[in-house]
Motif scaffolding. Sequence first.
Motif, PDB file in Angstrom:
ATOM      1  N   CYS A 131      -2.721  -6.791 -11.637  1.00 31.43           N
ATOM      2  CA  CYS A 131      -3.062  -7.321 -10.126  1.00 31.43           C
ATOM      3  C   CYS A 131      -4.392  -8.601 -10.313  1.00 31.43           C
ATOM      4  O   CYS A 131      -5.031  -8.278 -11.260  1.00 31.43           O
ATOM      5  N   ARG A 132      -4.132  -9.360  -9.610  1.00 24.45           N
ATOM      6  CA  ARG A 132      -5.104 -10.469  -9.792  1.00 24.45           C
ATOM      7  C   ARG A 132      -6.380 -10.488  -8.810  1.00 24.45           C
ATOM      8  O   ARG A 132      -6.350  -9.940  -7.708  1.00 24.45           O
ATOM      9  N   LEU A 133      -7.562 -10.694  -9.285  1.00 28.03           N
ATOM     10  CA  LEU A 133      -8.729 -10.370  -8.402  1.00 28.03           C
ATOM     11  C   LEU A 133      -9.129 -11.666  -8.066  1.00 28.03           C
ATOM     12  O   LEU A 133      -9.492 -12.763  -8.894  1.00 28.03           O
ATOM     13  N   THR A 134      -9.616 -11.695  -6.531  1.00 27.28           N
ATOM     14  CA  THR A 134     -10.271 -12.883  -6.026  1.00 27.28           C
ATOM     15  C   THR A 134     -11.346 -12.737  -5.195  1.00 27.28           C
ATOM     16  O   THR A 134     -11.305 -11.873  -4.502  1.00 27.28           O
ATOM     17  N   THR A 145     -13.500  -8.979  -1.768  1.00 31.93           N
ATOM     18  CA  THR A 145     -12.775  -9.104  -3.222  1.00 31.93           C
ATOM     19  C   THR A 145     -11.461  -8.495  -2.885  1.00 31.93           C
ATOM     20  O   THR A 145     -11.170  -7.513  -2.222  1.00 31.93           O
ATOM     21  N   VAL A 146     -10.609  -9.420  -3.246  1.00 36.33           N
ATOM     22  CA  VAL A 146      -8.993  -9.136  -2.963  1.00 36.33           C
ATOM     23  C   VAL A 146      -8.214  -8.752  -4.232  1.00 36.33           C
ATOM     24  O   VAL A 146      -8.494  -9.559  -5.239  1.00 36.33           O
ATOM     25  N   PHE A 147      -7.451  -7.626  -4.263  1.00 36.41           N
ATOM     26  CA  PHE A 147      -6.607  -7.487  -5.215  1.00 36.41           C
ATOM     27  C   PHE A 147      -5.205  -7.520  -4.984  1.00 36.41           C
ATOM     28  O   PHE A 147      -4.679  -6.836  -4.134  1.00 36.41           O
ATOM     29  N   LYS A 148      -4.500  -8.573  -5.614  1.00 31.77           N
ATOM     30  CA  LYS A 148      -3.342  -8.903  -5.220  1.00 31.77           C
ATOM     31  C   LYS A 148      -2.050  -8.808  -6.191  1.00 31.77           C
ATOM     32  O   LYS A 148      -2.465  -9.434  -7.389  1.00 31.77           O
ATOM     33  N   HIS A 149      -0.869  -8.196  -6.406  1.00 35.32           N
ATOM     34  CA  HIS A 149       0.039  -8.002  -7.309  1.00 35.32           C
ATOM     35  C   HIS A 149       0.909  -9.070  -7.157  1.00 35.32           C
ATOM     36  O   HIS A 149       1.503  -9.458  -6.024  1.00 35.32           O
ATOM     37  N   PRO A 150       1.477  -9.956  -8.350  1.00 36.75           N
ATOM     38  CA  PRO A 150       2.182 -11.100  -7.982  1.00 36.75           C
ATOM     39  C   PRO A 150       3.634 -10.738  -7.610  1.00 36.75           C
ATOM     40  O   PRO A 150       4.323 -11.320  -6.980  1.00 36.75           O
ATOM     41  N   ASP A 151       4.115  -9.396  -7.796  1.00 34.05           N
ATOM     42  CA  ASP A 151       5.193  -8.970  -7.008  1.00 34.05           C
ATOM     43  C   ASP A 151       5.339  -7.968  -6.242  1.00 34.05           C
ATOM     44  O   ASP A 151       6.113  -7.413  -5.702  1.00 34.05           O
ATOM     45  N   ALA A 152       3.891  -7.938  -5.633  1.00 31.82           N
ATOM     46  CA  ALA A 152       3.824  -7.084  -4.461  1.00 31.82           C
ATOM     47  C   ALA A 152       4.200  -5.643  -4.631  1.00 31.82           C
ATOM     48  O   ALA A 152       4.783  -5.085  -4.003  1.00 31.82           O
ATOM     49  N   ASP A 153       4.065  -5.248  -5.862  1.00 30.54           N
ATOM     50  CA  ASP A 153       4.360  -3.845  -6.340  1.00 30.54           C
ATOM     51  C   ASP A 153       3.424  -2.711  -5.619  1.00 30.54           C
ATOM     52  O   ASP A 153       2.480  -2.629  -5.921  1.00 30.54           O
ATOM     53  N   ALA A 154       4.386  -2.017  -4.750  1.00 26.15           N
ATOM     54  CA  ALA A 154       3.779  -0.954  -3.856  1.00 26.15           C
ATOM     55  C   ALA A 154       2.992   0.111  -4.713  1.00 26.15           C
ATOM     56  O   ALA A 154       1.826   0.538  -4.557  1.00 26.15           O
ATOM     57  N   THR A 155       3.477   0.395  -5.904  1.00 20.48           N
ATOM     58  CA  THR A 155       3.013   1.603  -6.856  1.00 20.48           C
ATOM     59  C   THR A 155       1.639   1.382  -7.421  1.00 20.48           C
ATOM     60  O   THR A 155       0.573   1.675  -7.430  1.00 20.48           O
ATOM     61  N   GLN A 156       1.529  -0.310  -7.977  1.00 19.07           N
ATOM     62  CA  GLN A 156       0.507  -0.588  -8.432  1.00 19.07           C
ATOM     63  C   GLN A 156      -0.687  -0.978  -7.443  1.00 19.07           C
ATOM     64  O   GLN A 156      -1.901  -0.449  -7.777  1.00 19.07           O
TER      65      GLN A 156
END
Length: 251
Positions: A131-134, A145-156
Amino acid sequence: MIVAFSDLDDTLFQTRRKLPLGMDGLTPATLGRDGQPHSFCTPAQSALLAHFASSGVTLIPVTGRDQAAMARVTLPFTSWRILDHGLTLLRPDGGVDLDWRTYVLTQLEPLQDALADCTAAVTGLAAEHGCRLTRHTAHGTHFMTVFKHPDADATQLEQMQLALEKHVERTYDSGLHVIANANNVSVLPRGLGKSEAVRHLRETQFPHATLTLALGDSLSDLGFMNACDLAITPPGGQLLRTVTAAKLPQR
Protein backbone atom coordinates in the motif's frame (compact mmCIF):
# COMPACT_ATOMS: atom_id res chain seq x y z
CA MET A 1 -34.99 27.70 -0.86
CA ILE A 2 -33.85 24.12 -1.41
CA VAL A 3 -30.20 23.25 -0.79
CA ALA A 4 -28.59 19.98 -1.90
CA PHE A 5 -25.34 18.91 -0.27
CA SER A 6 -23.74 16.28 -2.48
CA ASP A 7 -20.75 13.99 -2.47
CA LEU A 8 -19.06 13.94 -5.88
CA ASP A 9 -17.11 10.81 -6.83
CA ASP A 10 -19.40 7.81 -7.35
CA THR A 11 -22.45 9.94 -6.54
CA LEU A 12 -22.65 12.62 -9.25
CA PHE A 13 -20.04 11.05 -11.55
CA GLN A 14 -17.61 8.13 -11.78
CA THR A 15 -14.74 6.83 -13.90
CA ARG A 16 -15.38 4.70 -16.99
CA ARG A 17 -14.12 1.63 -15.12
CA LYS A 18 -17.21 1.77 -12.89
CA LEU A 19 -19.68 2.14 -15.76
CA PRO A 20 -21.29 -0.57 -17.91
CA LEU A 21 -19.35 -1.24 -21.09
CA GLY A 22 -20.71 0.66 -24.04
CA MET A 23 -22.96 3.02 -22.07
CA ASP A 24 -23.98 5.94 -24.30
CA GLY A 25 -24.78 9.54 -23.48
CA LEU A 26 -21.94 10.13 -21.04
CA THR A 27 -20.99 13.70 -20.13
CA PRO A 28 -17.42 14.49 -19.03
CA ALA A 29 -17.40 15.75 -15.43
CA THR A 30 -13.71 15.84 -14.47
CA LEU A 31 -10.33 16.08 -16.13
CA GLY A 32 -7.31 13.98 -15.27
CA ARG A 33 -3.92 15.51 -14.58
CA ASP A 34 -3.21 15.09 -18.30
CA GLY A 35 -6.14 17.34 -19.15
CA GLN A 36 -8.22 14.53 -20.66
CA PRO A 37 -11.74 13.55 -19.51
CA HIS A 38 -11.47 11.23 -16.51
CA SER A 39 -14.90 10.89 -14.87
CA PHE A 40 -18.35 11.03 -16.43
CA CYS A 41 -21.99 11.68 -15.60
CA THR A 42 -24.50 9.09 -16.78
CA PRO A 43 -27.68 10.35 -18.48
CA ALA A 44 -29.51 9.91 -15.16
CA GLN A 45 -26.90 11.92 -13.25
CA SER A 46 -26.96 14.63 -15.91
CA ALA A 47 -30.76 14.74 -15.72
CA LEU A 48 -30.61 15.20 -11.95
CA LEU A 49 -28.10 18.05 -12.27
CA ALA A 50 -30.22 19.69 -14.97
CA HIS A 51 -33.32 19.37 -12.77
CA PHE A 52 -31.52 21.01 -9.84
CA ALA A 53 -30.34 23.85 -12.07
CA SER A 54 -33.74 24.50 -13.69
CA SER A 55 -35.51 24.30 -10.32
CA GLY A 56 -33.22 26.79 -8.61
CA VAL A 57 -31.78 24.23 -6.18
CA THR A 58 -28.54 25.41 -4.60
CA LEU A 59 -26.04 22.57 -5.11
CA ILE A 60 -23.07 22.36 -2.76
CA PRO A 61 -20.36 19.72 -3.26
CA VAL A 62 -19.19 17.88 -0.15
CA THR A 63 -16.00 16.08 -1.10
CA GLY A 64 -12.67 14.74 0.03
CA ARG A 65 -11.06 16.47 -2.94
CA ASP A 66 -8.58 19.25 -2.25
CA GLN A 67 -8.56 22.53 -4.17
CA ALA A 68 -6.33 21.18 -6.94
CA ALA A 69 -8.52 18.11 -7.49
CA MET A 70 -11.68 20.22 -7.26
CA ALA A 71 -10.31 22.51 -9.99
CA ARG A 72 -10.39 19.52 -12.34
CA VAL A 73 -14.16 19.09 -11.81
CA THR A 74 -15.89 20.70 -14.78
CA LEU A 75 -19.42 20.81 -13.37
CA PRO A 76 -20.63 24.42 -12.86
CA PHE A 77 -20.79 24.84 -9.08
CA THR A 78 -21.60 28.45 -8.19
CA SER A 79 -22.28 28.41 -4.44
CA TRP A 80 -20.24 27.26 -1.46
CA ARG A 81 -17.98 24.22 -1.76
CA ILE A 82 -16.93 21.84 1.02
CA LEU A 83 -13.51 20.30 0.36
CA ASP A 84 -10.86 18.25 2.19
CA HIS A 85 -13.49 16.06 3.91
CA GLY A 86 -15.01 19.20 5.41
CA LEU A 87 -11.85 20.97 6.53
CA THR A 88 -11.94 23.62 3.80
CA LEU A 89 -14.87 25.85 2.85
CA LEU A 90 -14.73 27.82 -0.38
CA ARG A 91 -17.01 30.83 -0.66
CA PRO A 92 -19.05 31.40 -3.83
CA ASP A 93 -16.30 33.74 -5.06
CA GLY A 94 -13.76 30.91 -4.76
CA GLY A 95 -11.92 32.25 -1.74
CA VAL A 96 -11.21 30.21 1.40
CA ASP A 97 -13.49 30.96 4.35
CA LEU A 98 -10.95 32.25 6.87
CA ASP A 99 -13.15 31.89 9.95
CA TRP A 100 -13.65 28.18 9.23
CA ARG A 101 -9.93 27.85 8.49
CA THR A 102 -9.09 29.29 11.92
CA TYR A 103 -11.55 26.95 13.63
CA VAL A 104 -10.18 23.91 11.79
CA LEU A 105 -6.56 24.71 12.65
CA THR A 106 -7.51 25.12 16.31
CA GLN A 107 -9.10 21.65 16.25
CA LEU A 108 -6.26 20.02 14.32
CA GLU A 109 -3.39 21.23 16.49
CA PRO A 110 -3.99 18.82 19.43
CA LEU A 111 -4.40 15.89 16.98
CA GLN A 112 -0.99 16.16 15.36
CA ASP A 113 0.83 13.76 17.70
CA ALA A 114 -1.95 11.16 17.46
CA LEU A 115 -1.95 11.34 13.66
CA ALA A 116 1.82 11.00 13.53
CA ASP A 117 1.78 8.06 15.97
CA CYS A 118 -0.99 6.24 14.12
CA THR A 119 0.73 6.75 10.78
CA ALA A 120 4.07 5.53 12.11
CA ALA A 121 2.47 2.50 13.78
CA VAL A 122 1.29 1.03 10.47
CA THR A 123 3.85 2.36 8.00
CA GLY A 124 5.79 -0.90 7.98
CA LEU A 125 2.62 -2.94 7.57
CA ALA A 126 1.56 -0.75 4.65
CA ALA A 127 4.79 -1.60 2.84
CA GLU A 128 4.27 -5.30 3.52
CA HIS A 129 0.81 -5.16 1.95
CA GLY A 130 1.94 -3.10 -1.02
CA CYS A 131 0.00 0.00 0.00
CA ARG A 132 1.11 3.51 -0.79
CA LEU A 133 0.98 5.96 2.13
CA THR A 134 0.05 9.58 1.56
CA ARG A 135 -0.21 12.32 4.19
CA HIS A 136 -2.88 14.86 3.29
CA THR A 137 -2.84 18.43 4.55
CA ALA A 138 -5.42 21.19 4.84
CA HIS A 139 -4.26 24.76 5.39
CA GLY A 140 -0.70 23.43 5.59
CA THR A 141 -1.51 21.05 8.45
CA HIS A 142 -1.62 17.23 8.45
CA PHE A 143 -5.21 16.03 8.85
CA MET A 144 -5.40 12.61 7.19
CA THR A 145 -3.25 9.65 6.22
CA VAL A 146 -4.43 7.54 3.28
CA PHE A 147 -3.31 4.01 2.44
CA LYS A 148 -4.02 3.05 -1.16
CA HIS A 149 -3.31 -0.24 -2.93
CA PRO A 150 -2.33 0.14 -6.63
CA ASP A 151 -4.60 -2.75 -7.63
CA ALA A 152 -7.35 -1.96 -5.09
CA ASP A 153 -6.70 -5.40 -3.58
CA ALA A 154 -9.55 -5.90 -1.11
CA THR A 155 -7.63 -8.41 1.03
CA GLN A 156 -4.63 -6.13 1.48
CA LEU A 157 -6.81 -3.11 2.20
CA GLU A 158 -8.82 -5.08 4.75
CA GLN A 159 -5.64 -5.94 6.64
CA MET A 160 -4.71 -2.26 6.71
CA GLN A 161 -8.18 -1.31 7.90
CA LEU A 162 -8.11 -3.86 10.72
CA ALA A 163 -4.66 -2.71 11.85
CA LEU A 164 -5.68 0.94 11.83
CA GLU A 165 -8.93 0.27 13.67
CA LYS A 166 -7.08 -1.75 16.30
CA HIS A 167 -4.59 1.07 16.86
CA VAL A 168 -7.35 3.70 17.09
CA GLU A 169 -9.37 1.56 19.50
CA ARG A 170 -6.38 1.26 21.80
CA THR A 171 -6.04 5.05 21.82
CA TYR A 172 -9.68 6.09 21.57
CA ASP A 173 -8.99 9.45 23.19
CA SER A 174 -6.78 10.25 20.18
CA GLY A 175 -9.80 11.80 18.47
CA LEU A 176 -9.28 9.81 15.26
CA HIS A 177 -11.36 7.34 13.27
CA VAL A 178 -10.95 5.12 10.22
CA ILE A 179 -12.90 5.19 6.97
CA ALA A 180 -12.59 2.78 4.05
CA ASN A 181 -13.88 2.25 0.53
CA ALA A 182 -13.00 0.05 -2.42
CA ASN A 183 -9.82 1.97 -3.19
CA ASN A 184 -8.24 3.05 0.08
CA VAL A 185 -8.27 3.21 3.87
CA SER A 186 -7.83 6.48 5.73
CA VAL A 187 -7.40 7.74 9.28
CA LEU A 188 -8.64 11.25 10.06
CA PRO A 189 -10.27 13.36 12.81
CA ARG A 190 -13.40 11.89 14.37
CA GLY A 191 -15.13 15.14 15.34
CA LEU A 192 -14.13 17.35 12.44
CA GLY A 193 -15.34 16.60 8.95
CA LYS A 194 -18.12 16.74 6.38
CA SER A 195 -21.01 16.70 8.86
CA GLU A 196 -19.60 19.58 10.90
CA ALA A 197 -19.05 21.63 7.74
CA VAL A 198 -22.59 20.97 6.48
CA ARG A 199 -24.10 21.92 9.85
CA HIS A 200 -21.99 25.08 9.90
CA LEU A 201 -23.22 26.17 6.46
CA ARG A 202 -26.81 25.32 7.31
CA GLU A 203 -26.64 27.48 10.42
CA THR A 204 -24.66 30.42 9.01
CA GLN A 205 -25.56 30.61 5.31
CA PHE A 206 -28.83 28.75 4.82
CA PRO A 207 -30.79 29.05 8.09
CA HIS A 208 -34.05 29.64 6.23
CA ALA A 209 -33.79 26.77 3.74
CA THR A 210 -37.15 25.01 3.54
CA LEU A 211 -35.54 21.71 2.50
CA THR A 212 -32.03 20.32 2.60
CA LEU A 213 -31.11 17.24 0.59
CA ALA A 214 -28.04 15.05 1.06
CA LEU A 215 -26.56 12.86 -1.66
CA GLY A 216 -23.84 10.31 -0.94
CA ASP A 217 -22.74 6.77 -1.68
CA SER A 218 -20.34 5.86 1.14
CA LEU A 219 -20.59 5.00 4.82
CA SER A 220 -18.33 7.98 5.47
CA ASP A 221 -21.09 10.20 4.01
CA LEU A 222 -23.64 9.14 6.63
CA GLY A 223 -22.66 11.89 9.06
CA PHE A 224 -23.45 14.77 6.74
CA MET A 225 -26.45 12.94 5.24
CA ASN A 226 -27.95 12.73 8.74
CA ALA A 227 -27.44 16.48 9.07
CA CYS A 228 -29.99 17.12 6.28
CA ASP A 229 -33.73 16.66 5.92
CA LEU A 230 -33.73 13.91 3.27
CA ALA A 231 -31.04 11.60 1.90
CA ILE A 232 -30.50 10.16 -1.59
CA THR A 233 -28.04 7.38 -2.42
CA PRO A 234 -27.22 5.67 -5.72
CA PRO A 235 -27.75 1.93 -6.30
CA GLY A 236 -24.64 -0.18 -6.05
CA GLY A 237 -22.88 2.23 -3.71
CA GLN A 238 -21.25 1.26 -0.43
CA LEU A 239 -24.27 2.45 1.56
CA LEU A 240 -26.84 0.29 -0.21
CA ARG A 241 -24.47 -2.67 -0.46
CA THR A 242 -24.01 -2.54 3.31
CA VAL A 243 -27.74 -2.28 4.02
CA THR A 244 -28.53 -5.09 1.58
CA ALA A 245 -25.96 -7.39 3.19
CA ALA A 246 -27.01 -6.61 6.78
CA LYS A 247 -30.11 -8.89 6.76
CA LEU A 248 -31.57 -7.04 9.73
CA PRO A 249 -34.94 -8.17 11.10
CA GLN A 250 -37.88 -5.96 10.12
CA ARG A 251 -39.61 -4.33 13.08
